[in-house]
Motif scaffolding. Structure first.
Motif, mmCIF file in Angstrom:
data_model
loop_
_atom_site.group_PDB
_atom_site.id
_atom_site.type_symbol
_atom_site.label_atom_id
_atom_site.label_comp_id
_atom_site.label_asym_id
_atom_site.label_seq_id
_atom_site.Cartn_x
_atom_site.Cartn_y
_atom_site.Cartn_z
ATOM 1 N N ALA A 1 -1.253 25.481 35.716
ATOM 2 C CA ALA A 1 -1.620 24.079 35.939
ATOM 3 C C ALA A 1 -2.287 23.502 34.689
ATOM 4 O O ALA A 1 -2.092 22.319 34.353
ATOM 5 N N VAL A 2 -3.064 24.333 33.992
ATOM 6 C CA VAL A 2 -3.711 23.847 32.759
ATOM 7 C C VAL A 2 -2.641 23.540 31.711
ATOM 8 O O VAL A 2 -2.676 22.510 31.034
ATOM 9 N N MET A 3 -1.634 24.429 31.614
ATOM 10 C CA MET A 3 -0.543 24.177 30.655
ATOM 11 C C MET A 3 0.209 22.912 31.068
ATOM 12 O O MET A 3 0.574 22.091 30.216
ATOM 13 N N GLY A 4 0.401 22.736 32.386
ATOM 14 C CA GLY A 4 1.048 21.511 32.880
ATOM 15 C C GLY A 4 0.221 20.274 32.568
ATOM 16 O O GLY A 4 0.768 19.216 32.238
ATOM 17 N N SER A 5 -1.082 20.405 32.645
ATOM 18 C CA SER A 5 -1.939 19.240 32.367
ATOM 19 C C SER A 5 -1.874 18.843 30.897
ATOM 20 O O SER A 5 -2.165 17.703 30.533
ATOM 21 N N LYS A 6 -1.478 19.787 30.044
ATOM 22 C CA LYS A 6 -1.314 19.477 28.617
ATOM 23 C C LYS A 6 0.119 18.998 28.337
ATOM 24 O O LYS A 6 0.490 18.775 27.189
ATOM 25 N N LYS A 7 0.930 18.946 29.411
ATOM 26 C CA LYS A 7 2.324 18.472 29.325
ATOM 27 C C LYS A 7 3.189 19.356 28.424
ATOM 28 O O LYS A 7 4.050 18.864 27.688
ATOM 29 N N ILE A 8 2.932 20.657 28.491
ATOM 30 C CA ILE A 8 3.742 21.596 27.697
ATOM 31 C C ILE A 8 4.586 22.420 28.659
ATOM 32 O O ILE A 8 4.052 23.158 29.490
ATOM 33 N N LYS A 9 5.902 22.299 28.541
ATOM 34 C CA LYS A 9 6.794 23.028 29.441
ATOM 35 C C LYS A 9 6.995 24.465 28.951
ATOM 36 O O LYS A 9 7.040 25.383 29.743
ATOM 37 N N PHE A 10 7.149 24.623 27.652
ATOM 38 C CA PHE A 10 7.301 25.993 27.148
ATOM 39 C C PHE A 10 6.826 26.106 25.708
ATOM 40 O O PHE A 10 6.677 25.098 25.001
ATOM 41 N N ILE A 11 6.568 27.336 25.329
ATOM 42 C CA ILE A 11 6.162 27.647 23.957
ATOM 43 C C ILE A 11 7.117 28.720 23.446
ATOM 44 O O ILE A 11 7.238 29.785 24.053
ATOM 45 N N ALA A 12 7.820 28.421 22.378
ATOM 46 C CA ALA A 12 8.768 29.388 21.800
ATOM 47 C C ALA A 12 8.081 30.090 20.628
ATOM 48 O O ALA A 12 7.423 29.444 19.798
ATOM 49 N N LEU A 13 8.202 31.410 20.592
ATOM 50 C CA LEU A 13 7.495 32.200 19.576
ATOM 51 C C LEU A 13 8.503 32.971 18.737
ATOM 52 O O LEU A 13 9.149 33.898 19.225
ATOM 53 N N ASP A 14 8.651 32.548 17.490
ATOM 54 C CA ASP A 14 9.626 33.194 16.604
ATOM 55 C C ASP A 14 8.890 33.812 15.413
ATOM 56 O O ASP A 14 8.469 33.102 14.504
ATOM 57 N N ASN B 1 -3.955 38.437 32.039
ATOM 58 C CA ASN B 1 -3.105 39.064 31.026
ATOM 59 C C ASN B 1 -1.812 39.579 31.606
ATOM 60 O O ASN B 1 -1.683 39.778 32.811
ATOM 61 N N SER B 2 -0.849 39.742 30.733
ATOM 62 C CA SER B 2 0.511 40.048 31.171
ATOM 63 C C SER B 2 1.252 40.808 30.076
ATOM 64 O O SER B 2 0.891 40.745 28.897
ATOM 65 N N GLY B 3 2.322 41.483 30.516
ATOM 66 C CA GLY B 3 3.229 42.094 29.544
ATOM 67 C C GLY B 3 4.212 41.055 29.022
ATOM 68 O O GLY B 3 3.886 39.878 28.922
ATOM 69 N N GLY B 4 5.432 41.501 28.731
ATOM 70 C CA GLY B 4 6.407 40.594 28.141
ATOM 71 C C GLY B 4 6.428 40.744 26.635
ATOM 72 O O GLY B 4 5.818 41.664 26.080
ATOM 73 N N THR B 5 7.114 39.848 25.965
ATOM 74 C CA THR B 5 7.303 40.020 24.518
ATOM 75 C C THR B 5 6.399 39.105 23.676
ATOM 76 O O THR B 5 6.421 39.181 22.449
ATOM 77 N N SER B 6 5.612 38.255 24.328
ATOM 78 C CA SER B 6 4.880 37.236 23.560
ATOM 79 C C SER B 6 3.735 37.796 22.728
ATOM 80 O O SER B 6 3.481 37.312 21.618
ATOM 81 N N ALA B 7 3.012 38.796 23.264
ATOM 82 C CA ALA B 7 1.868 39.318 22.507
ATOM 83 C C ALA B 7 2.338 39.871 21.165
ATOM 84 O O ALA B 7 1.723 39.626 20.117
ATOM 85 N N GLN B 8 3.452 40.614 21.207
ATOM 86 C CA GLN B 8 3.942 41.200 19.959
ATOM 87 C C GLN B 8 4.396 40.120 18.977
ATOM 88 O O GLN B 8 4.149 40.212 17.775
ATOM 89 N N SER C 1 17.305 31.631 20.153
ATOM 90 C CA SER C 1 17.846 32.988 20.007
ATOM 91 C C SER C 1 17.232 33.820 21.121
ATOM 92 O O SER C 1 16.161 33.484 21.644
ATOM 93 N N ASP C 2 17.896 34.921 21.474
ATOM 94 C CA ASP C 2 17.286 35.752 22.525
ATOM 95 C C ASP C 2 16.222 36.681 21.961
ATOM 96 O O ASP C 2 15.632 37.483 22.680
ATOM 97 N N LYS C 3 15.946 36.561 20.654
ATOM 98 C CA LYS C 3 14.916 37.412 20.036
ATOM 99 C C LYS C 3 13.515 36.800 20.180
ATOM 100 O O LYS C 3 12.522 37.473 19.919
ATOM 101 N N ILE C 4 13.441 35.546 20.530
ATOM 102 C CA ILE C 4 12.136 34.896 20.523
ATOM 103 C C ILE C 4 11.341 35.209 21.790
ATOM 104 O O ILE C 4 11.901 35.578 22.821
ATOM 105 N N GLY C 5 10.030 35.052 21.679
ATOM 106 C CA GLY C 5 9.185 35.136 22.862
ATOM 107 C C GLY C 5 9.071 33.757 23.486
ATOM 108 O O GLY C 5 9.159 32.741 22.779
ATOM 109 N N ILE C 6 8.889 33.718 24.807
ATOM 110 C CA ILE C 6 8.774 32.409 25.489
ATOM 111 C C ILE C 6 7.637 32.474 26.508
ATOM 112 O O ILE C 6 7.561 33.404 27.314
ATOM 113 N N LEU C 7 6.775 31.456 26.449
ATOM 114 C CA LEU C 7 5.762 31.238 27.481
ATOM 115 C C LEU C 7 6.154 29.939 28.178
ATOM 116 O O LEU C 7 6.388 28.935 27.501
ATOM 117 N N SER C 8 6.225 29.944 29.503
ATOM 118 C CA SER C 8 6.719 28.726 30.156
ATOM 119 C C SER C 8 6.035 28.502 31.493
ATOM 120 O O SER C 8 5.367 29.399 32.027
#
Ligand code: SF4
Lengths: 213, 575
Positions: free
Chosen positions: B191-204, B88-95, B151-158
């Motif tokens: 590595a699991v995210m890489g194995s699914k070939k997903i570079k990033f997830i944008a959360l708006d 688990n981690s902080g950041g803006t994605s959970a919200q 936008s800079d308002k979005i959350g990003i997982l990468s």
């Protein structure tokens, strides 16, 4: 002394220690507070309790000792009781506020997780010689919030440090040198460039900080 | 709006929104990720194959005003350990996830072709897009690029390069409020995210908000909870020095693993201590106190500037500083901050990677203390995927096997962090028995008494120590399952209003009536669920062991050894 009264005792220099008086720019003595994470040295009588020893320090009172000091090590082993008697000819004591994490809880004095410590029987402890009349040499390290709150007064009052530890401190905190307006080493005005090599070869230095105007 | 499960199938590139199954409704954070992994992932699957799933879940209170509630959990079968994993981690994605009504995001399958994708989540659902431009880039460039596009308002997982190359120590990075990154670290979920070939997830999440069933009760409980957090002395230490406040203490105890676990004290500890770091940060105009997400009232993070006063890195934790510092005998905080920045950019775990360097130093690959060479290897070998870079990027176990080193501090192939189990036995029990490999956060201190799991055996006996460790892990699993920052646990330990206030907030948020016993039972059930998954994946009691050298090599200065027998450790699971 009233147990709640704040002590303004001086800490006697270690005999033979060189004398160093640093005058800092206004407002900056506090910037030196982490210096005491490496510890300062003084002699006290053998048989004194931890509590008595701490009470004798400038700026320490009983409420502070009971409330703020939550983690204590004596020669690397966690201590739970302030009435513990200090024996032998030397002791390294470290004091800290309450610390985070399971490890912090394990080492907290009288903490509920103290049972998760490695038993002291299975550790090599320093052998103690209690037969001589020599005084007890304490190296007292002030960590974290204790250092922030108490170092400045101790440094203004004056305390003895190891020369190499002071030299090391100035090496990794070079910018602090710009806060030093004047340096008197054994009563002689000395530049910091001249002082730094001297520190490496001087066993003990009694340092006092004063604030310039 | 009722929460939904957002599901993405990367094999056929389909997406769906599903109702939340009733028995997942009371879970958040680790409780939810582990429940979903155990229910949907075949335990024997290859972690990097199509049958593994990557699950993201916000905490139960994420998206609300609850203090310290903005932590995101990610779970999968770990490519590093082969066990179940939650990070688990902080950041803006959970919200963002919570506000858009995403109870969990489940990513399954695997593309058949060699094409990279990104995901875009809004309250309406998930869109899958192909991605070219940001492939091969580090996390900072990804955040910058995605913010420019959206936008800079979005959350990003990468993921950075390490995740793309499916290194076992790769992280998933989480954009924080300053557009820097935090990490879902340990265990190789990148590595699991890489194995699914997903570079990033944008959360708006747009303007969406979380519904609160009883707002007045929620506010009152949050006030009590916040007060308990703020008033606690450990919070004060964390807010001033960060978790790095521990360097001096653990060094004093002789438990600061040094030079690849060959000693318990580090000569250069003062140069890397929390006290020194605090003063340097202040001197250079950084921030000694900083939150990893908005709503954190403890603020153990910090902004560390370089010599010229420019931003270098943020959120350096004790365990990372120890790993790059004492374990590799590096006594220069600026070099450590530089490494922290590079590893964040590549997206690889600081603890695993630095412990791997320690083993590599032992194996003669580079000298101990050579931080310049560490920086070069990180930038030129790991980031570019050379043979050496991949050996190190696959963790300490990988380096040990490659270079024939026997002092390899791992449990279930995951690097042991910053507390030597010979000098601090209680943590050793956690390392041995954790369901996720050596992990200090699995048995964090928490209100065992308040949760009614105080234990009954003589606390000084080994039986008592095992029992207390078990109860700590149960209590920790319970707190993790709420999805709160684990540092709330210190206040919960000492302040009898803290944990009840947390439970009251959960009740007010969902209109339910949990009590402390329910929370404890949740912890027990999560631990058992994770253990059962590991057993089905082929793990046995013999995997619950510390490396042999801890029994045979006394650690100076106290010269203690690890002396728990296998039988004693195995009793951990008798509940
Ligand atoms: S206490 Fe630290 S880890 Fe926890 S939420 Fe705040 S900044 Fe993040």
């Amino acid at each position: 002394m009233n147990r709640k009264e704040v002590s303004h005792n001086e800490i006697p220099p270690i005999p033979g220690a060189a004398d160093l008086l640093l005058t800092t720019t206004p407002g900056s003595p506090g910037a030196f507070s982490s210096l005491l994470q490496g510890g300062f040295f003084f002699h006290t009588r053998r048989g004194i309790t931890l509590n008595e020893m701490l009470c004798s320090l400038p700026g320490f009172d009983q409420d502070y000792i009971n409330g703020r000091i939550q983690t204590i090590f004596i020669d690397g082993l966690p201590a739970d009781h302030l009435n513990q008697t200090l024996i032998g000819t030397s002791a390294v004591i470290a004091i800290s506020a309450a610390m985070p994490g399971l490890a912090g809880a394990i080492f907290r004095k009288n903490g509920v997780h103290a049972s998760l410590r490695t038993s002291q029987e299975s550790m090599q402890t320093i052998s103690r010689n209690n037969d001589t009349d020599t005084p007890l040499l304490i190296q007292l390290k002030l960590f974290n919030i204790i250092a922030e709150e108490k170092s400045e007064q101790i440094l203004r009052t004056g305390c003895t440090l190891s020369g190499s530890s002071l030299g090391k401190f100035f090496n990794y905190r070079l910018p602090l040198l710009t806060h030093i307006e004047n340096c008197m080493f054994n009563g002689k005005k000395t530049s910091m460039e001249q002082l730094r090599p001297l520190l490496q070869t001087t066993e003990f230095i009694h340092l006092s900080l004063q604030e310039g105007s | 709006m009722a929460d939904k499960i957002f599901r993405v199938n990367m094999t056929d590139l389909s997406t769906s929104l599903e109702d939340v199954p009733a028995d997942w409704a009371g879970h958040g954070g680790r409780g939810l990720t582990s429940t979903i992994i155990a229910a949907e992932v075949p335990p024997a699957c290859h972690p990097l194959g199509p049958n593994n799933k990557l699950v993201f879940a916000p905490g139960l209170l994420s998206g609300t005003a609850a203090s310290n509630s903005g932590r995101i959990s990610a779970g999968a079968k770990s490519p590093l350990t082969g066990t179940i994993k939650e990070s688990n981690s902080g950041g803006t994605s959970a919200q963002r996830l919570a506000k858009m009504g995403c109870k969990a995001l489940i990513i399954e399958g695997q593309p058949k072709d060699d094409v990279w994708y990104s995901l875009s989540l809004t309250p309406e659902g998930v869109t899958i897009n192909t991605e070219d431009e940001l492939i091969g880039k580090g996390n900072f460039a990804v955040v910058e690029g995605v913010e420019k596009r959206c936008s800079d308002k979005i959350g990003i997982l990468s993921i950075g390069q390490a995740g793309e190359m499916q290194m076992s120590a790769a992280n998933i990075s989480v954009k924080d409020p300053d557009s820097h990154v935090r990490s879902l670290g340990r265990g190789g979920l990148g590595a699991v995210m890489g194995s699914k070939k997903i570079k990033f997830i944008a959360l708006d999440a747009g303007d969406a908000k979380v519904d609160i069933a009883d707002p007045d009760a929620f506010r009152a409980a949050n006030r009590a909870f916040t007060k308990a957090l703020v008033d606690h002395p450990v919070s004060q230490a964390l807010g001033t020095y960060g978790s790095n406040v521990l360097v001096n203490i653990i060094n004093e105890a002789g438990g600061l693993p040094t030079k690849n676990f060959s000693a318990g004290q580090f000569e250069g500890h003062e140069q890397i201590s929390g006290e020194t770091m605090h003063d340097i940060i202040v001197e250079r105009g950084g921030k000694p106190k900083h939150g990893c997400h908005s709503g954190c009232v403890i603020q153990c993070s910090q902004i560390y500037n370089d010599l010229k006063g420019n931003y270098k890195t943020s959120g350096m934790e004790y365990e990372s500083i120890w790993a790059m510092g004492a374990d590799c005998t590096v006594d220069n905080l600026d070099q450590i901050a530089e490494m922290d920045h590079i590893l964040d950019d590549i997206g690889i775990d600081t603890i695993e990677t630095a412990v791997a360097f320690g083993v590599a130093m032992e194996g003669g690959v580079l000298p101990f203390g050579d931080s310049d060479e560490m920086i070069r290897i990180m930038s030129e070998e790991i980031a570019k995927g050379t043979a050496l870079g991949r050996i190190i990027g696959n963790g300490a176990g990988s380096v040990g096997r490659t270079y024939g080193v026997t002092r390899v501090p791992v449990v279930k192939n995951q690097a042991i962090p910053a507390y030597d189990p010979r000098a601090i036995k209680g943590i050793g029990i956690t390392y041995a028995t954790s369901t996720q490999g050596a992990d200090h956060t699995m048995g964090y201190t928490i209100a065992t008494e308040i949760l009614g799991v105080g234990g009954s055996a003589d606390p000084l006996s080994k039986e008592g120590q095992i029992e207390l460790s078990r109860n700590l892990q149960i209590a920790t699993a319970a707190i993790d399952s709420t999805g709160m920052c684990l540092f709330v646990a210190f206040a919960a330990l000492d302040d009898e209003t803290c944990l009840p206030a947390l439970i009251d907030m959960i009740n007010a948020r969902f209109g339910i009536s949990l009590n402390a016993a329910d929370v404890t039972n949740l912890g027990i059930s999560i631990l058992k669920t994770e253990h059962a998954f590991n057993q089905a994946a082929g793990f046995t009691n013999l995997d619950d062991r510390l490396p042999e050298f801890f029994e045979t090599e006394p650690v100076p200065p106290h010269n203690a050894v690890w002396d728990f027998s296998g039988e004693e450790i195995d009793s951990f699971w008798n509940f």
